[in-house]
Design a protein around this motif. Sequence first.
Motif, PDB file in Angstrom:
ATOM      1  N   GLN A  48      -4.252   5.399   8.641  1.00 41.16           N
ATOM      2  CA  GLN A  48      -4.365   6.269   7.375  1.00 41.16           C
ATOM      3  C   GLN A  48      -4.508   5.650   6.294  1.00 41.16           C
ATOM      4  OE1 GLN A  48      -0.145   7.535   7.651  1.00 41.16           O
ATOM      5  NE2 GLN A  48      -0.370   8.150   9.689  1.00 41.16           N
ATOM      6  N   GLY A  49      -4.938   4.377   6.248  1.00 42.23           N
ATOM      7  CA  GLY A  49      -5.324   3.506   5.218  1.00 42.23           C
ATOM      8  C   GLY A  49      -4.250   3.206   4.198  1.00 42.23           C
ATOM      9  N   LYS A  50      -2.961   3.152   4.822  1.00 43.90           N
ATOM     10  CA  LYS A  50      -1.766   2.991   3.922  1.00 43.90           C
ATOM     11  C   LYS A  50      -1.148   1.724   4.048  1.00 43.90           C
ATOM     12  CE  LYS A  50      -0.265   7.532   4.385  1.00 43.90           C
ATOM     13  NZ  LYS A  50       0.845   8.577   4.556  1.00 43.90           N
ATOM     14  N   LEU A  51      -1.936   0.630   4.369  1.00 43.63           N
ATOM     15  CA  LEU A  51      -1.404  -0.615   4.044  1.00 43.63           C
ATOM     16  C   LEU A  51      -2.122  -1.297   2.996  1.00 43.63           C
ATOM     17  CD1 LEU A  51      -1.617  -1.932   7.922  1.00 43.63           C
ATOM     18  CD2 LEU A  51       0.306  -1.185   6.716  1.00 43.63           C
ATOM     19  N   SER A  52      -1.418  -2.207   2.319  1.00 42.17           N
ATOM     20  CA  SER A  52      -2.154  -2.867   1.070  1.00 42.17           C
ATOM     21  C   SER A  52      -3.150  -3.892   1.712  1.00 42.17           C
ATOM     22  CB  SER A  52      -0.747  -3.751   0.404  1.00 42.17           C
ATOM     23  OG  SER A  52       0.074  -2.765   0.159  1.00 42.17           O
ATOM     24  N   GLU A  53      -4.110  -4.060   0.882  1.00 36.98           N
ATOM     25  CA  GLU A  53      -5.144  -5.192   1.035  1.00 36.98           C
ATOM     26  C   GLU A  53      -4.623  -6.395   0.857  1.00 36.98           C
ATOM     27  OE1 GLU A  53      -7.822  -4.946   2.744  1.00 36.98           O
ATOM     28  OE2 GLU A  53      -8.194  -2.636   2.764  1.00 36.98           O
ATOM     29  N   PRO A  54      -4.964  -7.284   1.555  1.00 31.41           N
ATOM     30  CA  PRO A  54      -5.899  -7.455   2.643  1.00 31.41           C
ATOM     31  C   PRO A  54      -5.588  -7.037   4.055  1.00 31.41           C
ATOM     32  CG  PRO A  54      -5.073  -9.765   2.026  1.00 31.41           C
ATOM     33  CD  PRO A  54      -4.541  -8.821   1.282  1.00 31.41           C
ATOM     34  N   LEU A  55      -3.937  -7.055   4.205  1.00 30.01           N
ATOM     35  CA  LEU A  55      -3.569  -6.402   5.373  1.00 30.01           C
ATOM     36  C   LEU A  55      -4.181  -5.382   6.060  1.00 30.01           C
ATOM     37  CD1 LEU A  55      -1.488  -7.384   7.492  1.00 30.01           C
ATOM     38  CD2 LEU A  55       0.252  -5.701   6.406  1.00 30.01           C
TER      39      LEU A  55
ATOM     40  N   SER B  90      -7.179  -4.174   5.683  1.00 30.52           N
ATOM     41  CA  SER B  90      -8.618  -4.659   6.504  1.00 30.52           C
ATOM     42  C   SER B  90      -8.346  -5.664   7.757  1.00 30.52           C
ATOM     43  CB  SER B  90      -9.563  -5.312   5.632  1.00 30.52           C
ATOM     44  OG  SER B  90      -9.917  -4.712   4.351  1.00 30.52           O
ATOM     45  N   ILE B  91      -7.506  -6.194   7.712  1.00 29.75           N
ATOM     46  CA  ILE B  91      -6.957  -7.286   8.879  1.00 29.75           C
ATOM     47  C   ILE B  91      -6.736  -6.454   9.993  1.00 29.75           C
ATOM     48  CG2 ILE B  91      -5.422  -8.950   9.615  1.00 29.75           C
ATOM     49  CD1 ILE B  91      -5.616 -10.213   6.715  1.00 29.75           C
ATOM     50  N   VAL B  92      -5.903  -5.632   9.854  1.00 31.24           N
ATOM     51  CA  VAL B  92      -5.082  -4.923  10.867  1.00 31.24           C
ATOM     52  C   VAL B  92      -6.198  -3.916  11.551  1.00 31.24           C
ATOM     53  CG1 VAL B  92      -3.451  -3.264  11.638  1.00 31.24           C
ATOM     54  CG2 VAL B  92      -2.845  -5.241  10.116  1.00 31.24           C
ATOM     55  N   GLU B  93      -6.944  -3.279  10.298  1.00 37.12           N
ATOM     56  CA  GLU B  93      -7.926  -2.356  10.894  1.00 37.12           C
ATOM     57  C   GLU B  93      -9.098  -2.750  11.640  1.00 37.12           C
ATOM     58  OE1 GLU B  93      -9.816   1.568   8.491  1.00 37.12           O
ATOM     59  OE2 GLU B  93      -9.714  -0.106   7.415  1.00 37.12           O
ATOM     60  N   THR B  94      -9.218  -3.959  11.372  1.00 36.68           N
ATOM     61  CA  THR B  94     -10.576  -4.637  12.267  1.00 36.68           C
ATOM     62  C   THR B  94     -10.106  -5.475  13.259  1.00 36.68           C
ATOM     63  OG1 THR B  94     -10.736  -6.548  10.611  1.00 36.68           O
ATOM     64  CG2 THR B  94     -12.023  -4.510  10.169  1.00 36.68           C
ATOM     65  N   ASP B  95      -8.821  -5.815  13.610  1.00 31.34           N
ATOM     66  CA  ASP B  95      -8.002  -6.498  14.663  1.00 31.34           C
ATOM     67  C   ASP B  95      -8.628  -7.922  14.274  1.00 31.34           C
ATOM     68  OD1 ASP B  95      -6.415  -7.664  16.423  1.00 31.34           O
ATOM     69  OD2 ASP B  95      -7.463  -6.490  18.090  1.00 31.34           O
ATOM     70  N   GLU B  96      -8.731  -8.462  12.998  1.00 31.80           N
ATOM     71  CA  GLU B  96      -9.142 -10.027  12.869  1.00 31.80           C
ATOM     72  C   GLU B  96      -8.765 -10.831  13.703  1.00 31.80           C
ATOM     73  OE1 GLU B  96      -9.304 -12.683  11.489  1.00 31.80           O
ATOM     74  OE2 GLU B  96     -10.708 -12.877   9.964  1.00 31.80           O
ATOM     75  N   GLY B  97      -9.918 -11.573  14.068  1.00 37.50           N
ATOM     76  CA  GLY B  97      -9.893 -12.515  15.287  1.00 37.50           C
ATOM     77  C   GLY B  97      -8.475 -13.612  14.908  1.00 37.50           C
ATOM     78  N   LEU B  98      -8.311 -14.088  13.817  1.00 33.91           N
ATOM     79  CA  LEU B  98      -7.415 -15.137  13.300  1.00 33.91           C
ATOM     80  C   LEU B  98      -5.915 -14.685  13.106  1.00 33.91           C
ATOM     81  CD1 LEU B  98      -9.573 -17.526  11.354  1.00 33.91           C
ATOM     82  CD2 LEU B  98      -8.796 -17.917  13.514  1.00 33.91           C
ATOM     83  N   PHE B  99      -5.870 -13.119  13.064  1.00 40.23           N
ATOM     84  CA  PHE B  99      -4.631 -12.561  12.830  1.00 40.23           C
ATOM     85  C   PHE B  99      -3.859 -12.456  14.115  1.00 40.23           C
ATOM     86  CE2 PHE B  99      -2.083  -8.435  12.453  1.00 40.23           C
ATOM     87  CZ  PHE B  99      -1.187  -8.742  11.464  1.00 40.23           C
ATOM     88  N   GLY B 100      -2.472 -13.271  14.244  1.00 37.03           N
ATOM     89  CA  GLY B 100      -1.792 -13.302  15.435  1.00 37.03           C
ATOM     90  C   GLY B 100      -0.537 -12.803  15.298  1.00 37.03           C
TER      91      GLY B 100
END
Length: 184
Positions: free
Chosen positions: A77-84, A86-96
Amino acid sequence: MRKRVHSRETEAAAKALIKERGVTIEDIAEIVFEMQSPYVEDLSMADCTESVEAVLTKREIQHAVLVGVELDKLAEQGKLSEPLQSIVETDEGLFGVDETIALGAVFGYGSIAVTTFGHLDKQKFGIIEKLDTKEGKGVHTFLDDLIASIAANASSRLAHRLRDREEALDKEEREKRDKEERIG
């Protein structure tokens, strides 16, 4: 005073969220079957399904599902604050954090569950692979790891229960043999 939430309510909510996200108990049981069938010759899907259902009665699992799926939904829904966002939406590789929550829910089922989770996180079997591909709509950054956690726990639980059954049978056979020797 705030309402105390009964575990039946959280269990129902967790199961509903999993289903809402397109995952069935059978999808998870198939992963359990794939993980355990090399070690158990007469393993049935019913055994695997029962084990998944039992794992979903645990509060740690329920809470992890509630938190993780909520974060996935908020990201959609785009309801998280940036940069979180983008990180969650793209399943960022270094996000653990997604693996950390799922791994935390694995510890209650011992080392077999921990190593199985690591294997599933790398190999992406069945529905886990489908959720992880990031194709189509939906954010499943947390869900794919949570499903791996549930499957790993159910696999470990099943392995331990099957060993317990074997040992119970061995004990019965020894007692029967001892009794026959005393009589004979």
